[in-house]
Design a protein around this motif. Structure first.
Motif, PDB file in Angstrom:
ATOM      1  N   GLU A 413       0.834  -1.190   0.000  1.00 18.11           N
ATOM      2  CA  GLU A 413       0.000   0.000   0.000  1.00 18.11           C
ATOM      3  C   GLU A 413       0.879   1.253   0.000  1.00 18.11           C
ATOM      4  O   GLU A 413       1.998   1.244   0.504  1.00 18.11           O
ATOM      5  N   GLU A 414       0.341   2.323  -0.586  1.00 22.39           N
ATOM      6  CA  GLU A 414       1.076   3.587  -0.645  1.00 22.39           C
ATOM      7  C   GLU A 414       1.118   4.230   0.734  1.00 22.39           C
ATOM      8  O   GLU A 414       0.147   4.190   1.492  1.00 22.39           O
ATOM      9  N   GLN A 415       2.258   4.843   1.046  1.00 23.20           N
ATOM     10  CA  GLN A 415       2.429   5.519   2.319  1.00 23.20           C
ATOM     11  C   GLN A 415       2.003   6.986   2.196  1.00 23.20           C
ATOM     12  O   GLN A 415       2.150   7.599   1.134  1.00 23.20           O
ATOM     13  N   PRO A 416       1.414   7.551   3.264  1.00 19.95           N
ATOM     14  CA  PRO A 416       1.022   8.969   3.202  1.00 19.95           C
ATOM     15  C   PRO A 416       2.242   9.872   3.095  1.00 19.95           C
ATOM     16  O   PRO A 416       3.167   9.771   3.890  1.00 19.95           O
ATOM     17  N   CYS A 417       2.253  10.706   2.096  1.00 21.02           N
ATOM     18  CA  CYS A 417       3.377  11.618   1.905  1.00 21.02           C
ATOM     19  C   CYS A 417       2.948  12.755   0.992  1.00 21.02           C
ATOM     20  O   CYS A 417       1.965  12.654   0.261  1.00 21.02           O
ATOM     21  N   SER A 418       3.697  13.850   1.064  1.00 20.93           N
ATOM     22  CA  SER A 418       3.386  15.020   0.257  1.00 20.93           C
ATOM     23  C   SER A 418       3.891  14.830  -1.169  1.00 20.93           C
ATOM     24  O   SER A 418       4.792  14.039  -1.429  1.00 20.93           O
ATOM     25  N   SER A 419       3.315  15.561  -2.097  1.00 19.88           N
ATOM     26  CA  SER A 419       3.731  15.499  -3.502  1.00 19.88           C
ATOM     27  C   SER A 419       4.810  16.543  -3.761  1.00 19.88           C
ATOM     28  O   SER A 419       4.678  17.698  -3.352  1.00 19.88           O
ATOM     29  N   ASN A 420       5.912  16.140  -4.395  1.00 20.93           N
ATOM     30  CA  ASN A 420       6.954  17.096  -4.757  1.00 20.93           C
ATOM     31  C   ASN A 420       7.732  16.558  -5.957  1.00 20.93           C
ATOM     32  O   ASN A 420       7.638  15.390  -6.310  1.00 20.93           O
ATOM     33  N   LEU A 421       8.495  17.438  -6.583  1.00 25.73           N
ATOM     34  CA  LEU A 421       9.185  17.101  -7.830  1.00 25.73           C
ATOM     35  C   LEU A 421      10.393  16.184  -7.611  1.00 25.73           C
ATOM     36  O   LEU A 421      10.930  15.639  -8.576  1.00 25.73           O
ATOM     37  N   LEU A 422      10.842  15.985  -6.362  1.00 22.21           N
ATOM     38  CA  LEU A 422      12.003  15.146  -6.096  1.00 22.21           C
ATOM     39  C   LEU A 422      11.639  13.667  -5.952  1.00 22.21           C
ATOM     40  O   LEU A 422      12.502  12.805  -6.041  1.00 22.21           O
ATOM     41  N   ARG A 423      10.362  13.357  -5.745  1.00 25.97           N
ATOM     42  CA  ARG A 423       9.950  11.999  -5.419  1.00 25.97           C
ATOM     43  C   ARG A 423       9.957  11.096  -6.657  1.00 25.97           C
ATOM     44  O   ARG A 423       9.502  11.490  -7.728  1.00 25.97           O
ATOM     45  N   PHE A 424      10.489   9.855  -6.494  1.00 21.58           N
ATOM     46  CA  PHE A 424      10.416   8.856  -7.556  1.00 21.58           C
ATOM     47  C   PHE A 424       8.971   8.339  -7.640  1.00 21.58           C
ATOM     48  O   PHE A 424       8.444   7.792  -6.667  1.00 21.58           O
ATOM     49  N   MET A 425       8.346   8.501  -8.788  1.00 23.37           N
ATOM     50  CA  MET A 425       6.926   8.201  -8.916  1.00 23.37           C
ATOM     51  C   MET A 425       6.662   6.781  -9.423  1.00 23.37           C
ATOM     52  O   MET A 425       5.624   6.194  -9.104  1.00 23.37           O
ATOM     53  N   ASN A 426       7.564   6.206 -10.222  1.00 21.60           N
ATOM     54  CA  ASN A 426       7.269   4.922 -10.870  1.00 21.60           C
ATOM     55  C   ASN A 426       8.153   3.764 -10.415  1.00 21.60           C
ATOM     56  O   ASN A 426       7.884   2.619 -10.788  1.00 21.60           O
ATOM     57  N   ASN A 427       9.168   4.034  -9.607  1.00 24.88           N
ATOM     58  CA  ASN A 427      10.075   2.979  -9.174  1.00 24.88           C
ATOM     59  C   ASN A 427      10.301   3.078  -7.664  1.00 24.88           C
ATOM     60  O   ASN A 427      10.462   4.176  -7.115  1.00 24.88           O
ATOM     61  N   SER A 428      10.315   1.914  -7.031  1.00 18.97           N
ATOM     62  CA  SER A 428      10.426   1.854  -5.569  1.00 18.97           C
ATOM     63  C   SER A 428      11.886   2.048  -5.156  1.00 18.97           C
ATOM     64  O   SER A 428      12.614   1.084  -4.914  1.00 18.97           O
ATOM     65  N   GLN A 429      12.300   3.303  -5.092  1.00 14.98           N
ATOM     66  CA  GLN A 429      13.686   3.616  -4.762  1.00 14.98           C
ATOM     67  C   GLN A 429      13.759   4.974  -4.077  1.00 14.98           C
ATOM     68  O   GLN A 429      12.806   5.757  -4.085  1.00 14.98           O
ATOM     69  N   VAL A 430      14.912   5.278  -3.481  1.00 15.34           N
ATOM     70  CA  VAL A 430      15.098   6.497  -2.700  1.00 15.34           C
ATOM     71  C   VAL A 430      16.574   6.887  -2.742  1.00 15.34           C
ATOM     72  O   VAL A 430      17.455   6.032  -2.878  1.00 15.34           O
ATOM     73  N   LEU A 431      16.842   8.200  -2.658  1.00 12.51           N
ATOM     74  CA  LEU A 431      18.212   8.725  -2.626  1.00 12.51           C
ATOM     75  C   LEU A 431      18.565   9.214  -1.231  1.00 12.51           C
ATOM     76  O   LEU A 431      17.691   9.543  -0.426  1.00 12.51           O
ATOM     77  N   SER A 432      19.868   9.290  -0.940  1.00 17.27           N
ATOM     78  CA  SER A 432      20.317   9.823   0.345  1.00 17.27           C
ATOM     79  C   SER A 432      20.091  11.328   0.406  1.00 17.27           C
ATOM     80  O   SER A 432      19.983  12.010  -0.616  1.00 17.27           O
ATOM     81  N   ARG A 433      20.044  11.825   1.624  1.00 24.15           N
ATOM     82  CA  ARG A 433      19.805  13.253   1.843  1.00 24.15           C
ATOM     83  C   ARG A 433      21.043  14.091   1.528  1.00 24.15           C
ATOM     84  O   ARG A 433      20.945  15.173   0.982  1.00 24.15           O
ATOM     85  N   GLU A 434      22.233  13.562   1.867  1.00 22.52           N
ATOM     86  CA  GLU A 434      23.468  14.312   1.689  1.00 22.52           C
ATOM     87  C   GLU A 434      24.245  13.772   0.482  1.00 22.52           C
ATOM     88  O   GLU A 434      24.194  12.583   0.162  1.00 22.52           O
ATOM     89  N   SER A 435      24.984  14.657  -0.177  1.00 24.21           N
ATOM     90  CA  SER A 435      25.799  14.244  -1.317  1.00 24.21           C
ATOM     91  C   SER A 435      27.121  13.664  -0.827  1.00 24.21           C
ATOM     92  O   SER A 435      27.516  13.830   0.330  1.00 24.21           O
ATOM     93  N   LEU A 436      27.826  12.955  -1.723  1.00 19.74           N
ATOM     94  CA  LEU A 436      29.075  12.288  -1.400  1.00 19.74           C
ATOM     95  C   LEU A 436      30.209  12.936  -2.184  1.00 19.74           C
ATOM     96  O   LEU A 436      30.110  13.107  -3.402  1.00 19.74           O
ATOM     97  N   THR A 437      31.288  13.304  -1.512  1.00 19.22           N
ATOM     98  CA  THR A 437      32.439  13.917  -2.182  1.00 19.22           C
ATOM     99  C   THR A 437      33.707  13.243  -1.680  1.00 19.22           C
ATOM    100  O   THR A 437      33.716  12.556  -0.661  1.00 19.22           O
TER     101      THR A 437
END
Length: 559
Positions: A413-437
């Motif tokens: 089932e879908e989890q309650p969350c806000s809509s925004n342009l950063l969210r992956f809409m079609n694939n069950s995946q997620v990115l980290s909050r901080e970048s790696l250098t």
């Protein structure tokens, strides 16, 4: 009649509505006196209610009383006007721009001293007196005069909001608690304010401690910058001296010097960037501390609770100093030593030393191994756990984040969350909050039918098939297949099958500047699964993918 030299109390002969000497005074049934026009205007405003009240004692009358001029009081006021200038009767301060005005004053308003949370009216010094003298009014809650206390009224039921709903985090009235908030966790708003005010002290202490720690770290970074510059300057100077003496090697001297300066610029830039981030974090912490201090002085429960729950949570610091070591940093001292040694050698052996010098310049990265092979060496580059958390704003709606937002689980089932342009809409995946250098290493524990461990640029697509890790030129992914089927590596839709015993823990090493990406299987030994040599042009983010229901992937501590 007052004799000359007496000091009559002029306020007793002033209308409590307009605060001016009584004009055409009338005395109503409760015994209080007003200007005839003032009390008429007051009762005209109450005409729709069909209940008429005394502005001072609040006694009500029905029907509207007839008004008759008090001739004795009229004569007395006229006599007093002759013995004292009228200006002496106006002793109270008038409201200035920005002040809260008295709601009962007519004509020129006086400055209000207090606001009553029960009456929902602001009072000047004169009109406030009944709240100190009348027994029922003494029980009313008075606060410092405020222009916002009307917000204490429920817009739906027109009742005072004295209850706080913890479920919805908002102030409500008693009618709301029996209607749309029925069954919610509710408490008296004043009690909630008292409880939350008790949390401000510890929060401020934590913020102030964080400020001290980060100021210390910022100072350490500044010292590091100065030390790097001094060391590099000395190394460059010594190098220049030696190469100047050897005319035949002048060209090679310039190359080494450029290499020193280039690496100096990289290391100084990196330290200054971290220093600026620390200074920004310190400024943010100071603002939060100031907000909490201001909030701790708020008396209005509604204003306090609304502001308290609108404050953002205090997040953990994203900057961990790299220089907190027992041994001092050496920076370019090895270069200087190598140069001095080379100067003392003969020209016959000097060509070998040139190569050694150039290698030492490249290795100035806080003396850490460039090609780690053991767990101990990998630990030098381990990403701190608070830096490597999935960003909820990027998580697909069928991903549940748990364990302090470090674990991703695929849900039906879908989890309650806000809509925004950063969210992956079609694939069950997620990115980290901080970048790696720089050089980074982390590990992922996975379970279920499969998982994806990836690195990706921030501009990876968020919709369609091309948004899947590995289906674009913005991401590199190791796919852990169902048990016994090994692994796939994908980039830009090109797939490479990898036959190797499967492990439930995968290690990832990135050297951003060198363009190296390596995936490892972690068990009793460390085995390289796939190595990539490329050029990274944008900051990278760690990614987790869980396509199969019930599958999990979690950023874990490095043992």
């Amino acid at each position: 009649m007052a004799q000359q030299g007496d000091k009559p109390d002029w306020e007793k002969f002033c209308c409590s509505i307009c605060l001016n000497p009584l004009k055409d005074p009338v005395t109503i049934r409760c015994g209080h006196s007003y200007c005839m026009n003032c009390i008429k205007s007051h009762w005209d405003e109450e005409k729709q209610k069909k209940i008429y009240s005394c502005p001072q004692c609040r006694q009500t009358f029905r029907p509207r009383p007839a008004l008759v001029k008090n001739t004795m009081l009229t004569d007395l006021v006229e006599e007093l006007k002759k013995t004292k200038p009228q200006a002496a009767l106006a002793k109270h301060c008038h409201a200035k721009p920005g002040d809260v005005a008295c709601d009962l004053c007519t004509g020129r308003k006086r400055k209000a001293l207090k606001s009553c949370l029960q009456c929902l009216v602001s009072y000047c010094e004169v009109h406030l007196q009944p709240h100190y003298a009348v027994v029922p009014l003494k029980k009313h809650k008075l606060i410092e005069a405020s222009a916002k206390f009307q917000e204490n009224i429920c817009s739906r039921h027109n009742e005072v909001m004295k209850i706080f709903c913890r479920t919805d985090r908002q102030c409500i009235c008693y009618l709301c608690s029996m209607d749309e908030h029925k069954g919610h966790d509710t408490v008296v708003a004043e009690a909630e304010m008292t409880k939350r005010k008790g949390e401000i002290g510890p929060s401020r202490q934590e913020i102030q401690q964080r400020i001290q720690n980060q100021e210390k770290h910022a100072k350490m970074f500044q010292q590091e910058v100065e030390a790097i510059n001094r060391s590099a300057d000395k190394a460059a100077e010594e190098s220049q001296k030696m190469y100047t003496e050897l005319v035949l090697l002048t060209e090679r001297s310039s190359a080494v010097k450029r290499k020193i300066r280039s690496h100096q610029e990289i290391e100084v830039s990196r330290s200054k960037e971290l220093q600026e981030k620390l200074e920004q974090e310190i400024a943010d912490l100071r603002r939060k501390d100031a907000d909490l201090e201001e909030l701790s002085h708020t008396e209005d429960q509604t204003q306090f609770l609304r502001k308290f729950y609108s404050l953002p949570h205090l997040s953990e610091s994203t900057i961990i100093p790299r220089i907190d070591r027992e041994c001092p940093l050496r920076y370019f001292e090895d270069v200087t030593t190598a140069v001095s040694e080379a100067r003392a050698k003969s020209l016959e052996s000097y060509s070998k030393k040139l190569k050694n010098i150039a290698m030492r310049v490249t290795e100035v990265d806080f003396l850490l191994p460039q090609d780690p092979k053991t767990r101990a060496e990998f630990s030098h580059y381990a990403v701190q756990k608070h830096q490597l958390k999935p960003d909820p704003n990027t998580a697909n709606m069928q991903i549940l984040l748990s364990d302090d937002n470090r674990k991703a689980t695929s849900m039906r089932e879908e989890q309650p969350c806000s809509s925004n342009l950063l969210r992956f809409m079609n694939n069950s995946q997620v990115l980290s909050r901080e970048s790696l250098t720089g050089r980074c290493y982390w590990e992922v524990q996975w379970s279920g039918l499969g998982a994806s461990i990836a690195v990706a640029q921030k501009d990876i697509p968020r919709t369609g098939d091309e948004s899947m890790f590995g289906n674009n030129d913005k991401s590199w992914v190791l796919e852990c297949l169902p048990k016994g089927k090994g692994y796939n590596f994908k980039h830009n839709s090109d797939k490479i099958s990898i036959s190797a015993p499967q492990a439930s823990r995968i290690g990832v090493f990135v050297d951003f500047r060198a363009g190296i990406l390596i995936f490892y299987s972690i068990s009793e030994s460390i085995t390289v699964l796939h190595k990539v040599q490329t050029t990274f042009t944008q900051p990278l983010y760690a990614g987790l993918g869980v396509r199969y229901f019930g599958s999990t992937a979690e950023f874990c501590d490095i043992k």
